[in-house]
Design a protein around this motif. Structure first.
Motif, PDB file in Angstrom:
ATOM      1  N   ILE A 270       0.838  -1.202   0.000  1.00 33.13           N
ATOM      2  CA  ILE A 270       0.000   0.000   0.000  1.00 33.13           C
ATOM      3  C   ILE A 270       0.869   1.246   0.000  1.00 33.13           C
ATOM      4  CG2 ILE A 270      -1.818   1.225   1.246  1.00 33.13           C
ATOM      5  CD1 ILE A 270      -2.658  -1.427   2.451  1.00 33.13           C
ATOM      6  N   ARG A 271       1.952   1.215   0.745  1.00 35.46           N
ATOM      7  CA  ARG A 271       2.842   2.375   0.781  1.00 35.46           C
ATOM      8  C   ARG A 271       3.446   2.644  -0.593  1.00 35.46           C
ATOM      9  NH1 ARG A 271       5.194  -0.224   5.280  1.00 35.46           N
ATOM     10  NH2 ARG A 271       7.231  -0.214   4.234  1.00 35.46           N
ATOM     11  N   GLU A 272       3.779   1.603  -1.315  1.00 37.60           N
ATOM     12  CA  GLU A 272       4.352   1.789  -2.641  1.00 37.60           C
ATOM     13  C   GLU A 272       3.295   2.263  -3.640  1.00 37.60           C
ATOM     14  OE1 GLU A 272       6.065  -1.942  -3.592  1.00 37.60           O
ATOM     15  OE2 GLU A 272       7.812  -1.695  -2.258  1.00 37.60           O
ATOM     16  N   LYS A 273       2.076   1.760  -3.520  1.00 37.16           N
ATOM     17  CA  LYS A 273       1.029   2.113  -4.470  1.00 37.16           C
ATOM     18  C   LYS A 273       0.507   3.525  -4.252  1.00 37.16           C
ATOM     19  CE  LYS A 273      -3.370   0.450  -6.345  1.00 37.16           C
ATOM     20  NZ  LYS A 273      -4.387  -0.626  -6.280  1.00 37.16           N
ATOM     21  N   GLY A 275       2.091   5.877  -2.316  1.00 36.57           N
ATOM     22  CA  GLY A 275       3.160   6.694  -1.759  1.00 36.57           C
ATOM     23  C   GLY A 275       3.059   8.176  -2.065  1.00 36.57           C
ATOM     24  N   PRO A 276       2.776   8.599  -3.307  1.00 32.34           N
ATOM     25  CA  PRO A 276       2.698  10.035  -3.609  1.00 32.34           C
ATOM     26  C   PRO A 276       1.554  10.764  -2.915  1.00 32.34           C
ATOM     27  CG  PRO A 276       3.034   8.746  -5.614  1.00 32.34           C
ATOM     28  CD  PRO A 276       2.716   7.774  -4.525  1.00 32.34           C
ATOM     29  N   TYR A 277       0.716  10.037  -2.173  1.00 33.38           N
ATOM     30  CA  TYR A 277      -0.407  10.664  -1.476  1.00 33.38           C
ATOM     31  C   TYR A 277      -0.341  10.491   0.039  1.00 33.38           C
ATOM     32  CZ  TYR A 277      -2.243  10.532  -6.207  1.00 33.38           C
ATOM     33  OH  TYR A 277      -2.393  10.676  -7.567  1.00 33.38           O
ATOM     34  N   ILE A 278       0.320   9.444   0.523  1.00 34.70           N
ATOM     35  CA  ILE A 278       0.293   9.166   1.962  1.00 34.70           C
ATOM     36  C   ILE A 278       1.685   9.160   2.589  1.00 34.70           C
ATOM     37  CG2 ILE A 278      -1.831   7.827   1.737  1.00 34.70           C
ATOM     38  CD1 ILE A 278      -0.161   5.292   1.969  1.00 34.70           C
ATOM     39  N   VAL A 279       2.751   9.136   1.795  1.00 41.04           N
ATOM     40  CA  VAL A 279       4.117   9.190   2.327  1.00 41.04           C
ATOM     41  C   VAL A 279       4.652  10.582   2.034  1.00 41.04           C
ATOM     42  CG1 VAL A 279       6.421   8.176   2.285  1.00 41.04           C
ATOM     43  CG2 VAL A 279       4.421   6.725   1.921  1.00 41.04           C
ATOM     44  N   ARG A 405      -8.680   7.414  13.963  1.00 37.96           N
ATOM     45  CA  ARG A 405      -9.143   7.285  12.583  1.00 37.96           C
ATOM     46  C   ARG A 405      -8.048   6.654  11.711  1.00 37.96           C
ATOM     47  NH1 ARG A 405     -12.593   8.822  15.304  1.00 37.96           N
ATOM     48  NH2 ARG A 405     -12.778   6.556  15.345  1.00 37.96           N
ATOM     49  N   ARG A 406      -6.810   7.071  11.910  1.00 33.43           N
ATOM     50  CA  ARG A 406      -5.718   6.475  11.121  1.00 33.43           C
ATOM     51  C   ARG A 406      -5.619   4.981  11.359  1.00 33.43           C
ATOM     52  NH1 ARG A 406      -2.861  10.912  13.149  1.00 33.43           N
ATOM     53  NH2 ARG A 406      -1.702   9.543  14.562  1.00 33.43           N
ATOM     54  N   GLU A 407      -5.700   4.585  12.617  1.00 34.39           N
ATOM     55  CA  GLU A 407      -5.567   3.164  12.933  1.00 34.39           C
ATOM     56  C   GLU A 407      -6.689   2.346  12.309  1.00 34.39           C
ATOM     57  OE1 GLU A 407      -5.436   3.286  17.164  1.00 34.39           O
ATOM     58  OE2 GLU A 407      -3.264   3.546  17.257  1.00 34.39           O
ATOM     59  N   GLU A 408      -7.905   2.898  12.310  1.00 34.16           N
ATOM     60  CA  GLU A 408      -9.023   2.170  11.703  1.00 34.16           C
ATOM     61  C   GLU A 408      -8.812   1.989  10.200  1.00 34.16           C
ATOM     62  OE1 GLU A 408     -12.417   4.469  12.658  1.00 34.16           O
ATOM     63  OE2 GLU A 408     -12.483   3.875  14.773  1.00 34.16           O
ATOM     64  N   PHE A 409      -8.374   3.048   9.527  1.00 35.52           N
ATOM     65  CA  PHE A 409      -8.177   2.954   8.077  1.00 35.52           C
ATOM     66  C   PHE A 409      -7.001   2.049   7.733  1.00 35.52           C
ATOM     67  CE2 PHE A 409     -10.139   7.410   8.035  1.00 35.52           C
ATOM     68  CZ  PHE A 409     -11.415   6.886   7.858  1.00 35.52           C
ATOM     69  N   ILE A 410      -5.937   2.119   8.523  1.00 33.62           N
ATOM     70  CA  ILE A 410      -4.783   1.260   8.258  1.00 33.62           C
ATOM     71  C   ILE A 410      -5.156  -0.202   8.443  1.00 33.62           C
ATOM     72  CG2 ILE A 410      -2.520   0.595   9.158  1.00 33.62           C
ATOM     73  CD1 ILE A 410      -1.929   3.528   9.594  1.00 33.62           C
ATOM     74  N   ALA A 411      -5.897  -0.513   9.510  1.00 36.41           N
ATOM     75  CA  ALA A 411      -6.314  -1.902   9.733  1.00 36.41           C
ATOM     76  C   ALA A 411      -7.194  -2.399   8.596  1.00 36.41           C
ATOM     77  CB  ALA A 411      -7.050  -2.004  11.068  1.00 36.41           C
ATOM     78  N   ALA A 412      -8.123  -1.563   8.137  1.00 34.00           N
ATOM     79  CA  ALA A 412      -8.999  -1.972   7.029  1.00 34.00           C
ATOM     80  C   ALA A 412      -8.215  -2.122   5.736  1.00 34.00           C
ATOM     81  CB  ALA A 412     -10.122  -0.949   6.864  1.00 34.00           C
ATOM     82  N   ALA A 413      -7.247  -1.242   5.493  1.00 29.53           N
ATOM     83  CA  ALA A 413      -6.452  -1.332   4.269  1.00 29.53           C
ATOM     84  C   ALA A 413      -5.566  -2.565   4.276  1.00 29.53           C
ATOM     85  CB  ALA A 413      -5.605  -0.070   4.102  1.00 29.53           C
ATOM     86  N   ASN A 414      -4.983  -2.895   5.412  1.00 28.83           N
ATOM     87  CA  ASN A 414      -4.128  -4.087   5.496  1.00 28.83           C
ATOM     88  C   ASN A 414      -4.928  -5.356   5.233  1.00 28.83           C
ATOM     89  OD1 ASN A 414      -1.798  -2.636   6.037  1.00 28.83           O
ATOM     90  ND2 ASN A 414      -2.019  -2.795   8.265  1.00 28.83           N
ATOM     91  N   ARG A 415      -6.204  -5.362   5.609  1.00 35.58           N
ATOM     92  CA  ARG A 415      -7.025  -6.544   5.349  1.00 35.58           C
ATOM     93  C   ARG A 415      -7.359  -6.694   3.866  1.00 35.58           C
ATOM     94  NH1 ARG A 415      -9.686  -4.744  10.169  1.00 35.58           N
ATOM     95  NH2 ARG A 415     -11.352  -3.796   8.915  1.00 35.58           N
ATOM     96  N   ASP A 419      -3.399 -12.111  -0.031  1.00 34.95           N
ATOM     97  CA  ASP A 419      -2.623 -12.985   0.858  1.00 34.95           C
ATOM     98  C   ASP A 419      -1.204 -13.178   0.374  1.00 34.95           C
ATOM     99  OD1 ASP A 419      -4.838 -13.252   2.439  1.00 34.95           O
ATOM    100  OD2 ASP A 419      -5.506 -15.128   1.484  1.00 34.95           O
ATOM    101  N   THR A 420      -0.986 -13.123  -0.937  1.00 30.87           N
ATOM    102  CA  THR A 420       0.358 -13.334  -1.467  1.00 30.87           C
ATOM    103  C   THR A 420       1.307 -12.225  -1.070  1.00 30.87           C
ATOM    104  OG1 THR A 420      -0.293 -12.248  -3.532  1.00 30.87           O
ATOM    105  CG2 THR A 420      -0.478 -14.663  -3.420  1.00 30.87           C
ATOM    106  N   GLU A 421       0.758 -11.075  -0.627  1.00 29.45           N
ATOM    107  CA  GLU A 421       1.597  -9.949  -0.276  1.00 29.45           C
ATOM    108  C   GLU A 421       1.686  -9.755   1.227  1.00 29.45           C
ATOM    109  OE1 GLU A 421      -0.334  -6.879  -2.354  1.00 29.45           O
ATOM    110  OE2 GLU A 421       0.514  -7.398  -4.300  1.00 29.45           O
TER     111      GLU A 421
END
Length: 497
Positions: A270-273, A275-279, A405-415, A419-421
């Motif tokens: 997700i960070r790589e995809k 990145g220009p918006y969240i990093v 709010r960040r933690e909720e969105f990060i948890a949902a995004a990680n789900r 699975d391969t990633e």
């Protein structure tokens, strides 16, 4: 013979005066003035920045741009006579200062590719001799928040200041505005009258009055309001890794303070995809996904500039949250709710202001969404102890709410990551499941670990803790030693008792 000698010195003195007289009015400006003009030339915005403004404010930069377009003299015609006795020195010097004769017809001349040899019009006042100015870094040619044109530029690109009404929008308030206001008013034990006493307030007031500039305000006064916490936070970090918010003519944002999440908490894919918006920073160890900002000014600072910077910061943060939510679920993307808070603090009046920034669908076919700022409340922190407690309570609750709010969105995004990633997340697990450096809050304790520390008065950002938010899918398996560490991490409750 003696009568001829006295006439020699006067003739020698008068001759230099006669030669220097024609050049007095047309001589180049003094060195100091010339340097100032060159510096203004380097830092002026490009011509298309002014051409695209829907409303032009009467500012010093706008006047300089007007002078550049209209007063710039045309190149004089070179004199036809070549005899030394007929040369006009004043005209020759002026001709040389404007570039001299054209060299385009000379063999081997490597001039600008697209230069117009005799054109000095409104949009091409930079001649071929200014090729270096065109190829210079764009950072020196961008405009900042220190005049009205900056705010007007944001408005023209769908980024609206507090309660700015545009078009036929029904409301400028986010749907969760009342909910956020109720959250801000929740009491905190450390700011109760028995703990934050009159002496503590007087100490803050004295510290704020002794802060003579912005750096002192942010280093001494603001930390007393914010308190100490384990929330990842950073300050004065150039947001040089983000996509341009408008057309690239604005300076890069550099918030005084911003809160984000540790990069290891978010899956590497997700960070790589996104990145220009969240990093935000090219230093990838800095906190990512920022959604809480503080902009401050010293006693002589401009409060209007502070608000423009907060609007700019908040729009960048709201865009990052919007992109992450788009990755999670497209159907609930435009829920008209705010998940980003930008605050302003002005040292002269000791005024604290909190604002939300939220995206809305755009009616402009050239962009998908717009951003709106809405003020939540403002407090005169130097007025009395009660007002200080209210403002500090709201700011600390806002930081905790933004973190949740960040933690909720990060948890949902990680789900959502395939699975391969999952191996990417597993490899980054040790950096965010390490035990916290602060003790967790127990139900019966009197204080919490994120509260005000009047002795230190600094931001505590070195603590480590596990990401929050409920997870329906377990984290990838790690080694036994790491699992033991992860099981020891206790979540601190958001709301104090």
């Amino acid at each position: 013979m003696p009568s001829e000698n006295p006439s020699i010195p006067p003739s020698r003195k008068r001759k230099p005066c006669v030669e220097a007289e024609p050049t007095t009015d047309s001589s180049p400006p003094p060195t100091t003035k010339r340097r100032k003009l060159e510096r203004q030339h380097r830092h002026r915005p490009p011509s298309w920045f002014w051409n695209n403004l829907s409303r032009l404010w009467l500012t010093s930069r706008a006047l300089r741009e007007f002078d550049r377009r209209t007063v710039w003299p045309a190149a004089p015609v070179p004199p036809e006579l070549t005899g030394k006795e007929n040369i006009d020195l004043v005209q020759l010097k002026r001709f040389a200062r404007h570039g001299g004769p054209s060299l385009c017809n000379l063999r081997g001349y490597l001039g600008p590719e697209n230069a117009a040899p005799s054109s000095r019009t409104m949009h091409s006042s930079q001649s071929g001799s200014n090729k270096r100015a065109k190829t210079a870094s764009s950072k020196a040619r961008r405009t900042s928040a220190y005049d009205h044109t900056f705010e007007q530029h944001l408005i023209d690109h769908g980024i609206y200041p507090n309660r700015y009404k545009h078009g036929n929008h029904d409301s400028v308030y986010p749907d969760n505005w009342e909910e956020i206001k109720e959250m801000l008013a929740q009491p905190r034990r450390s700011l109760s009258p028995s703990r934050f006493t009159l002496e503590a307030f007087e100490k803050f007031d004295e510290t704020n009055r002794e802060a003579l500039n912005e750096d002192m305000v942010m280093q001494k006064a603001v930390p007393i309001i914010v308190g100490t916490t384990d929330i990842p936070s950073h300050g004065n970090v150039l947001f040089g890794n983000l996509e341009n918010l408008t057309d690239g003519s604005l300076t890069m944002a550099k918030p005084d303070v911003y809160d984000g999440s540790r990069p290891a908490e978010l899956n590497q894919h997700i960070r790589e995809k996104l990145g220009p918006y969240i990093v935000p920073s090219t230093n990838t160890t800095a906190p990512c996904l920022p959604n809480f900002f503080i902009e401050g000014k010293g006693p002589n600072g401009n409060a209007a500039v502070c608000k423009r910077q907060a609007l700019y910061d908040g729009a960048l943060g709201a865009r990052g949250i919007h992109e992450l939510r788009s990755y999670i679920d497209q159907e609930t993307l435009y829920d008209k709710k705010a998940y980003t808070i930008a605050s302003c603090y002005h040292g002269a009046s000791a005024t604290l202001e909190l604002n939300t920034i939220h995206p809305t669908p755009s009616t402009n076919p050239n962009r998908n969404y717009e951003f709106r700022m809405t003020q939540l409340n403002a407090w005169a922190m130097g007025g009395n102890p009660d007002t200080f407690r209210q403002g500090a309570t709201a700011l600390r609750n806002a930081r905790d709410w933004a973190k949740q709010r960040r933690e909720e969105f990060i948890a949902a995004a990680n789900r959502k990551v395939p699975d391969t990633e999952d191996s990417d997340l597993a490899s980054s697990t040790p950096s965010f499941v390490s035990p916290s450096s602060n003790e967790p809050t127990h139900p019966g304790s009197e204080t919490s670990s994120d509260e005000l520390n009047l002795d230190s008065g600094t931001f505590a950002t070195s603590g480590r803790r596990a990401p929050g938010g409920a997870r329906t899918k377990p984290l990838p398996k790690v080694s036994n030693s790491r699992s033991k560490k992860a099981s020891q991490v206790n979540k601190r409750p958001f709301q104090e008792t």
